[in-house]
Design a protein around this motif. Sequence first.
Motif, PDB file in Angstrom:
ATOM      1  N   ILE A  63       0.843  -1.799  -0.065  1.00 56.72           N
ATOM      2  CA  ILE A  63       0.219   0.330  -0.352  1.00 56.72           C
ATOM      3  C   ILE A  63       1.037   1.303  -0.041  1.00 56.72           C
ATOM      4  O   ILE A  63       1.874   1.440   0.875  1.00 56.72           O
ATOM      5  CB  ILE A  63      -1.039   0.181   0.913  1.00 56.72           C
ATOM      6  CG1 ILE A  63      -2.059  -0.979   1.061  1.00 56.72           C
ATOM      7  CG2 ILE A  63      -1.781   0.928   1.375  1.00 56.72           C
ATOM      8  CD1 ILE A  63      -2.655  -1.722   2.284  1.00 56.72           C
ATOM      9  N   GLY A  64       0.904   2.315  -1.163  1.00 55.51           N
ATOM     10  CA  GLY A  64       1.812   2.904  -1.439  1.00 55.51           C
ATOM     11  C   GLY A  64       3.222   2.792  -2.652  1.00 55.51           C
ATOM     12  O   GLY A  64       3.991   1.595  -1.797  1.00 55.51           O
ATOM     13  N   ASN A 100       6.635  11.107  -1.572  1.00 57.57           N
ATOM     14  CA  ASN A 100       6.849  12.832  -1.671  1.00 57.57           C
ATOM     15  C   ASN A 100       8.333  12.171  -2.238  1.00 57.57           C
ATOM     16  O   ASN A 100       8.910  13.732  -2.541  1.00 57.57           O
ATOM     17  CB  ASN A 100       7.426  12.538   0.248  1.00 57.57           C
ATOM     18  CG  ASN A 100       6.359  12.863   0.392  1.00 57.57           C
ATOM     19  OD1 ASN A 100       5.721  14.150   0.513  1.00 57.57           O
ATOM     20  ND2 ASN A 100       5.587  11.875   1.395  1.00 57.57           N
ATOM     21  N   SER A 101       9.137  11.499  -3.044  1.00 54.39           N
ATOM     22  CA  SER A 101      10.580  11.478  -3.739  1.00 54.39           C
ATOM     23  C   SER A 101      10.275  12.304  -5.081  1.00 54.39           C
ATOM     24  O   SER A 101      11.178  12.250  -5.316  1.00 54.39           O
ATOM     25  CB  SER A 101      11.024   9.866  -3.368  1.00 54.39           C
ATOM     26  OG  SER A 101      10.044   9.500  -4.694  1.00 54.39           O
ATOM     27  N   ASP A 134      15.042  20.234  -5.662  1.00 55.57           N
ATOM     28  CA  ASP A 134      14.875  20.235  -4.673  1.00 55.57           C
ATOM     29  C   ASP A 134      13.667  20.898  -4.889  1.00 55.57           C
ATOM     30  O   ASP A 134      13.692  22.050  -5.434  1.00 55.57           O
ATOM     31  CB  ASP A 134      15.860  21.234  -3.824  1.00 55.57           C
ATOM     32  CG  ASP A 134      15.461  20.685  -2.363  1.00 55.57           C
ATOM     33  OD1 ASP A 134      14.642  19.608  -1.748  1.00 55.57           O
ATOM     34  OD2 ASP A 134      16.228  21.222  -1.692  1.00 55.57           O
ATOM     35  N   LYS A 169      -7.126   4.466  -3.336  1.00 52.74           N
ATOM     36  CA  LYS A 169      -7.402   5.238  -1.687  1.00 52.74           C
ATOM     37  C   LYS A 169      -7.883   3.768  -1.149  1.00 52.74           C
ATOM     38  O   LYS A 169      -8.571   2.980  -0.956  1.00 52.74           O
ATOM     39  CB  LYS A 169      -7.222   6.226  -1.799  1.00 52.74           C
ATOM     40  CG  LYS A 169      -7.383   7.128  -0.011  1.00 52.74           C
ATOM     41  CD  LYS A 169      -8.402   8.674   0.347  1.00 52.74           C
ATOM     42  CE  LYS A 169      -7.891   8.205   1.097  1.00 52.74           C
ATOM     43  NZ  LYS A 169      -8.713  10.031   1.564  1.00 52.74           N
ATOM     44  N   GLY A 195       3.413   6.179   4.186  1.00 47.11           N
ATOM     45  CA  GLY A 195       3.456   7.498   4.713  1.00 47.11           C
ATOM     46  C   GLY A 195       3.889   7.144   6.325  1.00 47.11           C
ATOM     47  O   GLY A 195       2.480   6.555   6.711  1.00 47.11           O
ATOM     48  N   LEU A 238      -4.065   4.693   8.968  1.00 50.11           N
ATOM     49  CA  LEU A 238      -5.157   3.562   8.155  1.00 50.11           C
ATOM     50  C   LEU A 238      -4.800   2.938   9.223  1.00 50.11           C
ATOM     51  O   LEU A 238      -5.954   2.565   9.627  1.00 50.11           O
ATOM     52  CB  LEU A 238      -3.751   3.195   7.245  1.00 50.11           C
ATOM     53  CG  LEU A 238      -4.349   2.434   5.920  1.00 50.11           C
ATOM     54  CD1 LEU A 238      -5.947   2.594   6.006  1.00 50.11           C
ATOM     55  CD2 LEU A 238      -3.613   1.891   4.642  1.00 50.11           C
ATOM     56  N   ALA A 274       8.640   5.518   6.274  1.00 48.60           N
ATOM     57  CA  ALA A 274       9.122   6.103   7.824  1.00 48.60           C
ATOM     58  C   ALA A 274       8.586   5.600   8.198  1.00 48.60           C
ATOM     59  O   ALA A 274       9.335   6.878   9.850  1.00 48.60           O
ATOM     60  CB  ALA A 274       9.403   7.608   7.437  1.00 48.60           C
ATOM     61  N   ILE A 289      15.016   4.907   4.659  1.00 48.41           N
ATOM     62  CA  ILE A 289      14.057   4.772   4.359  1.00 48.41           C
ATOM     63  C   ILE A 289      14.183   3.074   3.677  1.00 48.41           C
ATOM     64  O   ILE A 289      13.825   1.639   3.666  1.00 48.41           O
ATOM     65  CB  ILE A 289      12.630   4.683   4.337  1.00 48.41           C
ATOM     66  CG1 ILE A 289      12.548   6.066   5.062  1.00 48.41           C
ATOM     67  CG2 ILE A 289      11.461   4.213   3.445  1.00 48.41           C
ATOM     68  CD1 ILE A 289      11.607   7.337   5.186  1.00 48.41           C
TER      69      ILE A 289
END
Length: 498
Positions: A8-9, A80-81, A192, A225, A261, A268, A465, A480
Amino acid sequence: MDTDVLIIGSGMGGATCAAALAPSGARITILERGERIKDTADTRDAFSIFNFGTFRNDETWDDSKGNTFNPGNYYFVGGNSKLYGAVMFRYRSKDFCALQHMGGTSPGWPISYEDFEPWYQKAEDMYEVRGSLDEDPTEPPHSGSYAFPPVPHEPAIADAARRLAGQGLTPAHLPLGVDIDAWLAGGATPWDAFPNTGDGKKDAESVGLKIALRHNSVRLETGCKVTRLLTRADGQIEGAEFIKDSGPCRIAAKTVVLSAGAVNSAALLLRSANDSFPTGLANRSDQVGRNFMNHNTHAVMSLHPFRKNPSVYQKTLCFNDFYLSGGPGGEPLGNIQLLGKITAPILASQVRLPGPAARWLAGRSIDWYLMSEDLPDPESRVTVRGDRIVLDWKRSNWEAHLHLLRRFKSILRKAGWPLVLSRAFDRTVPSHQCGTARFGTDPDKSVLDIWCRTHDHPNLFVVDASFLPNSAAVNPALTIAAQALRVADHIKQTDLAA
Ligand SMILES: Cc1cc2nc3c(=O)[nH]c(=O)nc-3n(C[C@H](O)[C@H](O)[C@H](O)COP(=O)(O)OP(=O)(O)OC[C@H]3O[C@@H](n4cnc5c(N)ncnc54)[C@H](O)[C@@H]3O)c2cc1C
């Protein structure tokens, strides 16, 4: 729909885990709420990114006082990466041990740096990290070397390195997952906080998922989701419910890897409470969502009125002279590294300034990022209220961060920048979020065992994380990724070998 492994993710944890599990031949399904970022002009347009927030999510969370805010997290394939600064630091070896800080004690890890080191090496190889091993005295032992030389300093940054060395500091090249030529081929911008759509930035999609999806046994489902995990009577996870195209769906899985995350994974688990697990899944210890950490951070701009900084990307230099000491009693203070170049549109999006003033400042400034450790506090936590996420971040160790800021400002002035401006990063940007499901050996004090398997559900892992028992004072992504490789290897030897 069913699968052997449900992930998941698709961020740094999930994608890296998928890459390492894929050669096993197990059927792997990755459910990701976001979509792939499209290669449009907006991806290199600072005004669009920073002023219009084109890539920000439209979600709101609450703080402990009931104030609503839009969190600075990104929901895309790659997580986020996709917008990260690609700094791929190892935790320093002392970060694995208990360490006294000005604001309290950092707890250390349940495993040693030596145990973890081979996974750092594999993660650096996988993400093609560029760096140098002989500059930073705090660099922990490496079993191999970086496969590529460091990303070169631009001339103004090489000059800054010389000025800082003149003050007795030991500037080093940042370890970076960036192919600078490939990145600049897409436009002369920093990377960045800019989204990556090609191979220039080594992120969870361009590396981890790309490797995973070479295998026919791996499937990525976007726009899905996950809303709830489902349990069987014996406490094993049966699968998950998710929403796709506004409709509810279900998937059954033998093994589940939660990688949404640190905030969303905790939410969740808490939302999946049922009659057998009334306080949420994996939460017999009451630790899920607790010990939320971010970093204490400041942006600093140093200027000389008669010296311009024409750098394009800038983010290549760091120093760790105050990482392990520097406080009034010799306590650790933190890391200092460069930000991506702050340009006039970026500055104007943060501070109300007329255009010419923003251009004058940004045309001369060298822009720094100061980072200090945030310590775990059980009252710093993620909870859920109905379908809303409540983030009550109790910042810690702030005094150490202010010490770092004062010391650095004084050094900058002595090194030839008479004008030094600073601003703390917004509390609504939990970009280095971690710690909401920490790993450990004691099931009463931790959510995960040392392989990131939940103590309470034998077929549920959390690989993002969330597992971090401390935030250290370096960027978290490499740690991570290394943990994801380590856990995937364990899953292959246990759950998938059965
Ligand atoms: C602007 C910025 C710059 C950064 N720079 C650096 C840096 O230079 N170096 C560094 O080390 N770190 C950096 N970071 C932090 C780094 O990106 C994160 O620490 C890292 O990506 C976290 O990985 P993760 O696997 O924990 O979670 P994420 O990357 O957040 O991945 C979680 C994934 O799960 C998905 N998801 C969430 N909820 C659900 C759900 N319910 N169902 C399905 N999918 C879901 C999300 O869309 C996302 O794709 C930066 C972050 C930001 C925002």
